[in-house]
Design an enzyme around this catalytic site. Structure first.
Site, PDB file in Angstrom:
ATOM      1  CG  ASP A  46       6.700  24.455  32.381  1.00 42.54           C
ATOM      2  OD1 ASP A  46       8.447  24.837  30.731  1.00 42.54           O
ATOM      3  OD2 ASP A  46       6.898  24.178  32.665  1.00 42.54           O
TER       4      ASP A  46
ATOM      5  CG  HIS B  69       6.750  18.709  31.734  1.00 46.07           C
ATOM      6  ND1 HIS B  69       6.517  18.296  33.048  1.00 46.07           N
ATOM      7  CD2 HIS B  69       7.086  20.366  31.718  1.00 46.07           C
ATOM      8  CE1 HIS B  69       7.528  18.722  33.696  1.00 46.07           C
ATOM      9  NE2 HIS B  69       7.914  20.504  32.812  1.00 46.07           N
TER      10      HIS B  69
ATOM     11  CB  ILE C  15       6.916  13.995  34.794  1.00 46.99           C
ATOM     12  CG1 ILE C  15       7.789  15.351  34.522  1.00 46.99           C
ATOM     13  CG2 ILE C  15       8.075  12.444  35.555  1.00 46.99           C
ATOM     14  CD1 ILE C  15       8.831  15.477  35.772  1.00 46.99           C
TER      15      ILE C  15
ATOM     16  N   GLY D   4       4.657  20.529  37.268  1.00 46.46           N
ATOM     17  CA  GLY D   4       3.930  20.161  39.122  1.00 46.46           C
ATOM     18  C   GLY D   4       3.049  21.264  39.072  1.00 46.46           C
TER      19      GLY D   4
END
Ligand code: NAI
Length: 736
Positions: A510, A515, A530, A533
């Site tokens: 990903d 990120h 961040i 998830g």
């Protein structure tokens, strides 16, 4: 009554504060406790001449009322000097109001180079110079409030003011970017377009209007925007006469005027002109991602559609009542996911498996006797449609990628994932739900290993702001999230994520810059990049396995989570767990803040007894079993002799379908040698891992063990040199 907005202790710099609007701001700030730098060059309204009296008068006025102020007579073009006055007099700088300005009006064709340049130098360059000089001080103190002054002339255009309009709207662009860059340091920047009577407007406004449009009717907005309690950032306001309004951009839904493999033509643009300019159902983009995102969405739309030239967004809206008939059941092009131990180990490290925890070694060291692939790697093999941009190809759905949130995730394994393999995957849109505030897309992905279904994923994707068009709200296809029990948790495990956690996790496929790239994450509205998830998801699933399944990957059956908040790399992930039979309910919190980041989650485990049955049935099918038994029989005759030559214990891990199916030990060290099933009693000198098929090829002399080792088909751990001796023996047995 609300408490008054005070500026005690704050140092405010107002440029061009010797008269007009600037003077009103300076007086108002000083009245509310601020120390004020009154900057003014003191020239005329065309920027000719200079003098100190304008600034001095305002300073005197402030002081006569008991306020604190100093004067500065530099041009804003010398921003450093202007800011230095604040630092020298008051030791800091908290607020900059870029207000100084002049006019050089004239019809466009008559604007001289000088009139163009000076307008840009005073308004645009001056605001840049002063703001830049203050910037680092604001950053260090983690506080700053900045005002840019634009004009209705810039926003709407005005006869005779081409130079001024251009410079003034340039200030809005400057403010838009500063607002983004300053946000994480609590530096806010807003832009105002004032209307007030001043010497600047006295030539264009009738006298009685000048009287009524007092600068005092603008100042309160400036004070509010500059107060520490005001969160507004990147806003644009028109203000005058006691009225204040906010402006924003609006964008028509537009039209796609190009078809796949066809040239784009001006005639195509003309044919779609009405649609391009139609503001019905217009969007109000706020961030650059929304602009870029929809263009990327268009590209994949054209690519997958064969280029039906329609306005796909309004098309989706109009067909919504029919229930997204073309979207539901849409099959993505099949794809494959090949991986080796490298990918599974990288994933395990990405979700926090560590050498610190001895029981994690099986996930991060391919030489471990019980090396396993973490069960949650099952999402990685299936994520391609999500991370590869395939979503844009779904018909009827208004998918603009920047609005897609990963809402929930379900994963079920029917067998443990092999340690390496090439899975074939099929993805389908299982259903589309309309939740009012957005659409929920259920994307099911089935992954097969050697034609056998090995895992199933359901990705629930939330399309923000696309709902409310009358679709159904529920579906029997949904894998439901389940609330955690209402009692204290039975177990809690925590893990501190590293600052590099997202940087490491993204290597599993990903690659979203959200990120890792601070610019990108701040565009997206986050203070910093961040964590994924699904990375937090991996941490928590590991915690459950560790606590309730002794890290045995084969005990994992299914997991369901709901993502509720982001995690920042460096924060501590805390998984609270409740055991109810074979279901482990859990929720995940950030230890430092107490925020719940994964809610309503569970892991279903296979009961421990179910495993051994599965393993023993696999044994019976192994060809290698016969060979080990035969070697054992032969040792009876020549064992003593071989033991003398070899003097070592070898352990074998035979894999089938990527999983360890049997363990054997050939003891050529003790007594007259022995072959038995299971791990070595005591310790082995060398441990080999290879598939049943490869073992047979080695034994039959078809596969050279050394080549098998270097190509990764044979793994050896311990004293690898001893394998030379073993080769000799195996070759002998090949002749049997
Ligand atoms: P003003 O002419 O009364 O005030 C501007 C002040 O800036 C003057 O005191 C002038 O000496 C000073 N100044 C000019 N060049 C300077 C330089 N290089 N360095 C330092 N100081 C300098 O005009 P007003 O109306 O108060 O305008 C304030 C700001 O509001 C200006 O940026 C103007 O473009 C803007 N504005 C005003 C509108 C209005 O209706 N008054 C409408 C739209 C924008």
């Amino acid at each position: 009554m609300a408490s008054p907005l005070r500026f005690d202790g704050r140092v405010v710099l107002v440029t061009g504060a010797g008269g007009g609007l600037g003077r009103a701001y300076a007086l108002a700030f000083a009245e509310r406790g601020a120390s004020v730098v009154v900057n003014d060059l003191g020239g005329d309204f065309r920027g000719v001449g200079k003098g100190s009296s304008a600034a001095d008068k305002v300073v005197e006025e402030i002081r006569s009322k008991g306020g604190k102020a100093v004067a500065n007579y530099d041009s804003v073009e010398a921003g450093e000097k202007v800011v230095k006055t604040a630092l020298d007099a008051f030791g800091r700088i908290d607020v900059v109001v870029n207000n100084a300005g002049i006019l050089r009006d004239g019809s466009f064709a008559r604007i001289s180079d000088e009139d163009w340049d000076i307008i840009h130098r005073v308004h645009l360059r001056g605001s840049f110079q002063v703001t830049r000089a203050a910037w680092d001080h604001m950053k260090k103190q983690k506080f700053g409030r900045i005002i840019m002054t634009t004009s209705a002339s810039g926003i709407y255009g005005n006869f005779g003011q081409a130079n001024y309009s251009a410079a003034k709207l340039g200030l809005l662009g400057l403010s838009n970017t500063i607002a983004l860059e300053g946000k994480k340091s609590n530096i806010h920047c807003n832009t105002i377009a004032p209307t007030a009577g001043s010497r600047m407007t006295q030539t264009v406004m009738p006298e009685d209007l000048l009287e009524t449009l007092k600068p005092d009717y603008v100042a309160p907005l400036v004070l509010w925007l500059c107060h520490e309690s005001c969160e507004e950032n990147g806003g644009l306001f028109e203000v005058g006469g006691g009225w204040i309004g906010k402006l924003r951009w609006e964008r028509s839904l537009g039209a796609i005027v190009r078809q796949k493999n066809q040239p784009m033509t001006p005639e195509g643009v003309k044919a779609n002109w009405k649609k391009i300019c139609d503001f019905e159902n217009a969007t109000k983009p706020q961030r650059i991602q929304e602009s870029i995102g929809s263009i990327i969405g268009v590209l994949s739309k054209i690519d997958s559609d064969g280029g039906v030239s329609t306005n796909h967004m309004s098309h989706a809206a109009s067909t919504a009542p029919s229930g997204f008939a073309r979207a539901i059941g849409y099959k993505f092009p099949p794809f494959s996911s090949a991986y080796t131990e490298l990918e599974t180990i990288m994933y395990a490290l990405g979700v926090g498996a560590s050498v610190k925890e001895p029981k994690d070694m099986k996930f991060i060291y391919e030489g471990s006797s019980d090396f396993s692939c973490l069960p949650t790697f099952g999402v990685i093999v299936a994520q391609k449609p999500l991370v590869g941009g395939g979503l844009g190809g779904v018909p009827e759905l208004p998918i603009s990628l920047e609005k897609v949130l990963h809402g929930e995730q379900y994963l079920e394994l029917y067998k443990p994932l092999p340690r390496s393999g090439n899975l074939k995957c099929e993805a389908v849109i299982a259903d589309v739900l309309d939740k009012g505030s957005g659409l929920v897309i259920l994307m099911d992905v089935y992954s097969y290993f050697e034609k056998e279904l090995i895992c199933y994923n359901q990705f629930s994707l939330f399309l923000v702001g696309s709902g409310g068009i009358g679709g159904k709200r529920t579906s029997d296809k949904v894998k439901e999230a389940v609330a955690v029990p209402n009692r204290p948790p039975d177990a809690v495990l925590t893990d501190v994520t590293s600052l590099n956690q997202a940087a490491l996790y993204r290597l599993s496929g990903d690659w979203n810059p959200l990120h890792i790239d601070p610019n990108f994450s701040s565009f997206a509205g986050f203070d910093k990049p961040i964590l994924h998830g699904l990375c937090t998801f991996g941490f928590s699933a590991r915690h459950v396995l560790q606590k309730f399944a002794d890290n045995d990957a084969s005990r994992f059956k299914a997991i369901k989570v709901r993502f509720s908040k982001p995690v920042y790399p460096g924060q501590t992930i805390k998984t609270e767990m409740w055991k109810e039979g074979n279901r482990i309910h859990f929720q995940t919190k950030i230890h430092e803040t107490g925020d719940i980041v994964i809610s309503n989650a569970y892991v279903d485990l296979v009961p421990a007894s179910g495993i051994s049955a599965k393993t023993s049935s696999a044994h019976e099918e192994l060809q290698s079993t016969l060979v080990f038994e035969e070697i054992g029989r032969r040792l009876g005759d020549i064992g003593r002799e071989v033991v003398k030559k070899v003097d070592a214990v070898f352990e074998w891990h035979i894999t089938k379908g990527g999983n360890t199916a049997a363990k054997w030990t050939i003891d050529l060290k003790n007594g007259s040698g022995k072959v038995y099933q299971g791990p070595a009693v005591g310790s082995a000198d060398t441990t080999f891992t290879l598939s049943d098929e490869d073992f047979m090829e080695v034994v039959l002399g078809k596969l050279d063990p050394q080549k098998a080792f270097f190509s990764g088909r044979l793994k050896a751990r311990g004293n690898i040199l001893l394998s030379q001796k073993l080769q000799m023996i195996l070759k002998d047995y090949a002749k049997l």
